[in-house]
Design a protein around this motif. Structure first.
Motif, PDB file in Angstrom:
ATOM      1  N   HIS A 113      16.780  -7.757 -17.392  1.00  0.00           N
ATOM      2  CA  HIS A 113      17.538  -8.651 -16.496  1.00  0.00           C
ATOM      3  C   HIS A 113      18.937  -8.132 -16.175  1.00  0.00           C
ATOM      4  CE1 HIS A 113      18.485 -10.868 -20.466  1.00  0.00           C
ATOM      5  NE2 HIS A 113      19.640 -10.345 -20.083  1.00  0.00           N
ATOM      6  N   GLY A 114      19.188  -6.868 -16.519  1.00  0.00           N
ATOM      7  CA  GLY A 114      20.447  -6.270 -16.099  1.00  0.00           C
ATOM      8  C   GLY A 114      21.614  -6.666 -16.980  1.00  0.00           C
ATOM      9  N   GLY A 115      22.805  -6.406 -16.482  1.00  0.00           N
ATOM     10  CA  GLY A 115      24.032  -6.713 -17.203  1.00  0.00           C
ATOM     11  C   GLY A 115      24.794  -7.828 -16.519  1.00  0.00           C
ATOM     12  N   ALA A 174      15.300  -3.385  -7.112  1.00  0.00           N
ATOM     13  CA  ALA A 174      14.096  -3.238  -6.290  1.00  0.00           C
ATOM     14  C   ALA A 174      12.843  -3.617  -7.080  1.00  0.00           C
ATOM     15  CB  ALA A 174      13.989  -1.814  -5.772  1.00  0.00           C
ATOM     16  N   TYR A 175      12.808  -3.221  -8.338  1.00  0.00           N
ATOM     17  CA  TYR A 175      11.671  -3.573  -9.203  1.00  0.00           C
ATOM     18  C   TYR A 175      11.536  -5.092  -9.330  1.00  0.00           C
ATOM     19  CZ  TYR A 175       9.373  -4.376 -13.754  1.00  0.00           C
ATOM     20  OH  TYR A 175       8.585  -4.848 -14.770  1.00  0.00           O
ATOM     21  N   LEU A 176      12.632  -5.762  -9.617  1.00  0.00           N
ATOM     22  CA  LEU A 176      12.578  -7.209  -9.782  1.00  0.00           C
ATOM     23  C   LEU A 176      12.191  -7.905  -8.479  1.00  0.00           C
ATOM     24  CD1 LEU A 176      15.722  -7.708 -12.054  1.00  0.00           C
ATOM     25  CD2 LEU A 176      13.323  -7.755 -12.749  1.00  0.00           C
ATOM     26  N   PHE A 232      18.264 -17.225 -14.601  1.00  0.00           N
ATOM     27  CA  PHE A 232      18.532 -17.416 -13.174  1.00  0.00           C
ATOM     28  C   PHE A 232      18.912 -16.128 -12.447  1.00  0.00           C
ATOM     29  CE2 PHE A 232      22.894 -18.368 -14.773  1.00  0.00           C
ATOM     30  CZ  PHE A 232      23.688 -17.686 -13.856  1.00  0.00           C
ATOM     31  N   ILE A 233      19.501 -15.159 -13.156  1.00  0.00           N
ATOM     32  CA  ILE A 233      19.841 -13.907 -12.471  1.00  0.00           C
ATOM     33  C   ILE A 233      18.576 -13.174 -12.017  1.00  0.00           C
ATOM     34  CG2 ILE A 233      20.844 -11.614 -12.765  1.00  0.00           C
ATOM     35  CD1 ILE A 233      22.927 -13.762 -12.184  1.00  0.00           C
ATOM     36  N   PRO A 234      17.609 -12.897 -12.891  1.00  0.00           N
ATOM     37  CA  PRO A 234      16.400 -12.224 -12.383  1.00  0.00           C
ATOM     38  C   PRO A 234      15.591 -13.079 -11.422  1.00  0.00           C
ATOM     39  CG  PRO A 234      16.119 -12.808 -14.697  1.00  0.00           C
ATOM     40  CD  PRO A 234      17.569 -13.034 -14.364  1.00  0.00           C
ATOM     41  N   LEU A 259       3.174 -18.370 -14.605  1.00  0.00           N
ATOM     42  CA  LEU A 259       3.632 -16.994 -14.746  1.00  0.00           C
ATOM     43  C   LEU A 259       4.545 -16.922 -15.963  1.00  0.00           C
ATOM     44  CD1 LEU A 259       3.761 -14.102 -13.598  1.00  0.00           C
ATOM     45  CD2 LEU A 259       5.746 -14.836 -12.254  1.00  0.00           C
ATOM     46  N   ILE A 260       4.132 -16.135 -16.962  1.00  0.00           N
ATOM     47  CA  ILE A 260       4.899 -15.994 -18.200  1.00  0.00           C
ATOM     48  C   ILE A 260       5.710 -14.703 -18.132  1.00  0.00           C
ATOM     49  CG2 ILE A 260       4.766 -15.783 -20.704  1.00  0.00           C
ATOM     50  CD1 ILE A 260       2.159 -17.362 -20.619  1.00  0.00           C
ATOM     51  N   ILE A 261       7.011 -14.831 -18.352  1.00  0.00           N
ATOM     52  CA  ILE A 261       7.937 -13.696 -18.246  1.00  0.00           C
ATOM     53  C   ILE A 261       8.809 -13.632 -19.484  1.00  0.00           C
ATOM     54  CG2 ILE A 261       9.850 -12.688 -16.948  1.00  0.00           C
ATOM     55  CD1 ILE A 261       8.828 -14.202 -14.478  1.00  0.00           C
ATOM     56  N   GLY A 262       8.864 -12.470 -20.109  1.00  0.00           N
ATOM     57  CA  GLY A 262       9.860 -12.203 -21.127  1.00  0.00           C
ATOM     58  C   GLY A 262      11.028 -11.496 -20.462  1.00  0.00           C
ATOM     59  N   SER A 263      12.233 -11.993 -20.668  1.00  0.00           N
ATOM     60  CA  SER A 263      13.417 -11.466 -19.991  1.00  0.00           C
ATOM     61  C   SER A 263      14.401 -10.943 -21.024  1.00  0.00           C
ATOM     62  CB  SER A 263      14.074 -12.575 -19.156  1.00  0.00           C
ATOM     63  OG  SER A 263      15.300 -12.154 -18.600  1.00  0.00           O
TER      64      SER A 263
END
Length: 270
Positions: A13-15, A36-38, A126-128, A170-174
């Motif tokens: 999820h970046g910085g 771009a990936y996200l 919320f960022i991703p 949709l299950i996401i690990g961040s």
């Protein structure tokens, strides 16, 4: 298993709010590939999910806990960034019914769990999601980590929640596969070379069948470069939940880049 089963992701999820700021002058493309990936994940997921269940490295509790409010606020849990990054909005609705189902499934698996009707979404959510589903029109439930950080516990949590994939969730690990802030910006190249070994370990582990995958991930901190890449594993443990929710699906690395010299990967299961 439903033919419409959704994949599971472990995403970086970046910085902080990095995707919504001017790029660093010395590395103007630092976050471009990750962004771009996200942005591409919604298309890669195929069917539009009815809801999103996301596990962030920024929420720890004594037991797994879910946001259960109808309209969760945002938690701007980053410091020292431009003013406009504290004005970002992601007004996705919560899903109290899904939150209750998550708790029920965990309890059925013998895992004590709870709800928090007041807590909002932290920036690992919320960022991703501003990139994945910018319309903010899909209900979102956040699931906490357990503060023990035990890998086996989190794999079991994922296993208990895997059936939700067949019901449009949709299950996401961040988190981040590399999260050593002291050795990130301007890091020691020698340490980053060791971190490459840990990235290679993760790449191999997530491609295994479920039982050896779980065994490998449970012993992650014995891998070469483990504590250089993850001195505190809060940003790695969401991967354990994702791997548990993957069931029989093998993982693939669908993102790989170097950000400020550090290797960072993202993984998809299914």
């Amino acid at each position: 298993m439903s033919a419409n089963r959704l994949p599971v992701w472990f995403i970086p999820h970046g910085g902080g709010p990095c995707f919504f700021m001017d790029p660093p002058p010395k590395a103007p493309d630092a976050w471009k590939k990750m962004e771009a990936y996200l942005r591409g994940i919604s298309a890669a997921a195929g069917a539009r999910p009815r809801a999103i269940l996301i596990i962030s490295g920024h929420w720890l509790e004594k037991r797994p806990t879910v946001t259960a409010g109808a309209n969760p606020p945002l938690i701007y849990d980053y410091q020292g960034f431009p003013k406009h990054t504290y004005e970002l909005r992601y007004p996705a609705p919560g899903d109290p019914r899904l939150a209750a189902e998550v708790v029920a499934r965990l309890k059925q698996a013998g895992i004590e769990a709870g709800e928090d009707k007041e807590r909002g979404f932290d920036h690992g959510v919320f960022i991703p999601l501003l990139l994945l589903y910018p319309q903010a029109d899909i209900p979102v439930v956040q699931l906490s980590l357990v503060d023990s950080m035990d890998p086996k516990t989190h794999i079991a949590i994922g296993e208990a929640l895997a059936p939700l994939r067949d019901d449009g969730v949709l299950i996401i690990g961040s988190g981040m596969s590399f999260h050593n802030l002291q050795n990130f910006y301007g890091a020691d190249p020698r340490l980053l070379q060791i971190a490459e070994k840990f990235d290679a370990f993760l790449h191999e582990a997530i491609g295994l069948d479920p039982a050896p995958r779980a065994q490998a991930l449970a012993g992650w901190d014995n891998a070469p470069g483990a504590r250089i890449s993850q001195p505190h594993e809060d940003h790695l443990i969401p991967l354990m939940v994702a791997a548990g929710a993957a069931g029989a699906d093998r993982g693939v690395r669908d993102y790989y880049d170097h950000v400020f010299g550090a290797p960072i990967s993202g993984y998809r299961f299914g």
